[in-house]
Design a protein around this motif. Structure first.
Motif, short mmCIF file in Angstrom:
data_model
loop_
_atom_site.label_atom_id
_atom_site.label_comp_id
_atom_site.label_asym_id
_atom_site.label_seq_id
_atom_site.Cartn_x
_atom_site.Cartn_y
_atom_site.Cartn_z
N ALA A 80 0.75 -1.13 -0.14
CA ALA A 80 0.28 -0.23 -0.32
C ALA A 80 1.39 1.01 0.03
CB ALA A 80 -0.94 -0.07 1.40
N ALA A 81 1.85 0.88 0.42
CA ALA A 81 2.56 2.32 0.48
C ALA A 81 3.71 2.28 -0.41
CB ALA A 81 4.24 1.86 2.17
N TYR A 82 3.55 1.41 -1.00
CA TYR A 82 4.48 1.78 -2.25
C TYR A 82 3.75 1.93 -3.40
CZ TYR A 82 6.14 0.25 -6.52
OH TYR A 82 7.20 0.35 -7.82
N ARG A 83 2.39 1.86 -3.95
CA ARG A 83 1.20 2.34 -4.29
C ARG A 83 1.12 3.88 -4.39
NH1 ARG A 83 -2.88 -1.23 -7.45
NH2 ARG A 83 -1.74 -3.57 -7.28
N VAL A 84 1.31 4.20 -2.90
CA VAL A 84 1.01 5.40 -2.90
C VAL A 84 1.82 6.47 -3.50
CG1 VAL A 84 0.46 7.70 -0.48
CG2 VAL A 84 -0.86 5.04 -1.21
N TYR A 85 3.23 6.40 -2.72
CA TYR A 85 4.64 6.51 -2.95
C TYR A 85 4.30 6.77 -4.87
CZ TYR A 85 9.19 6.76 -5.64
OH TYR A 85 10.36 7.92 -4.97
N ARG A 86 4.23 5.72 -5.75
CA ARG A 86 3.95 5.67 -7.30
C ARG A 86 3.38 6.34 -7.88
NH1 ARG A 86 2.67 0.16 -9.54
NH2 ARG A 86 1.34 0.88 -11.48
N SER A 87 1.93 6.97 -7.00
CA SER A 87 0.95 6.90 -7.58
C SER A 87 1.17 8.82 -7.36
CB SER A 87 -1.09 7.86 -6.91
OG SER A 87 -1.44 8.12 -7.14
N ASN A 88 1.89 9.29 -5.86
CA ASN A 88 2.52 10.75 -6.18
C ASN A 88 3.73 11.05 -7.17
OD1 ASN A 88 0.84 11.15 -3.31
ND2 ASN A 88 1.59 11.00 -2.20
N ARG A 89 4.66 10.00 -7.32
CA ARG A 89 5.46 10.63 -7.93
C ARG A 89 5.13 10.88 -9.20
NH1 ARG A 89 9.29 5.89 -8.96
NH2 ARG A 89 8.84 6.40 -11.09
N GLU A 103 1.90 11.97 -10.09
CA GLU A 103 0.84 13.39 -10.13
C GLU A 103 1.80 14.07 -10.25
OE1 GLU A 103 -1.66 13.53 -7.08
OE2 GLU A 103 -2.91 12.03 -7.11
#
Length: 168
Positions: free
Chosen positions: A14-23, A25
């Motif tokens: 979950a943390a990786y997906r949030v990081y990837r999504s923010n990157r 954006e």
């Protein structure tokens, strides 16, 4: 311990997906900022989101609603009215915004609405066009069953050809 390991694995994913999504954006924002810095030909004015709110009087006069955003009537000065298209933030990665500002900002023709300015303030995006008091061409095209406003097929063809010449 198996349950604990599974929970930790879920948290890491979950943390990786949030990081990837923010990157993604942030990359999209950087892409738009780079384009706007490079964009120079017949450059429309850049407005802040606060400017857009002031121009539209806090989004009071809604003209239309579409798939890509909402259009409001605005005022740049006492004599200069504009149509402000506030784009939905959920649409695309900024490519459509870049294309529209790039293409519409370079077209100056009597039969094509002129892009006066734009807003790219964080995730808030808007396009500022000159305002036509008689409504949009869409109103006349889509009312073929209503003879009171329909322009007729010959007139529509003339308009389409003139717009194509203006874009070309």
């Amino acid at each position: 311990t198996t349950l604990g390991s599974f929970v930790v694995l879920l948290l890491v994913v979950a943390a990786y997906r949030v990081y990837r999504s923010n990157r993604k954006e942030k990359e999209s924002q950087l892409k738009i900022e780079k384009f706007l810095e490079d964009y120079n030909a017949h450059k429309p004015s850049r407005y802040s989101y606060a400017d857009i709110k002031r121009i539209t009087n806090q989004f009071q006069d809604k003209l239309s609603q579409g798939a890509y955003g909402t259009v409001f009537k605005g005022k740049l000065s006492s004599e200069c009215f504009v149509a402000v298209k506030v784009l939905n933030s959920s649409n695309g990665n900024g490519e459509d915004f870049i294309k529209e500002v790039g293409m519409m900002g370079s077209i100056h023709h009597v039969n094509v609405v002129r892009l006066v300015g734009f807003c790219a303030d964080g995730f808030n995006r808007a396009l500022v066009y000159e305002f036509f008091a008689n409504g949009s061409l869409h109103d006349f095209i889509s009312s073929a069953d209503n003879n009171n406003r329909f322009l007729g097929w010959d007139k529509l063809q003339d308009i389409a050809l003139a717009i194509a010449k203006g874009i070309y």
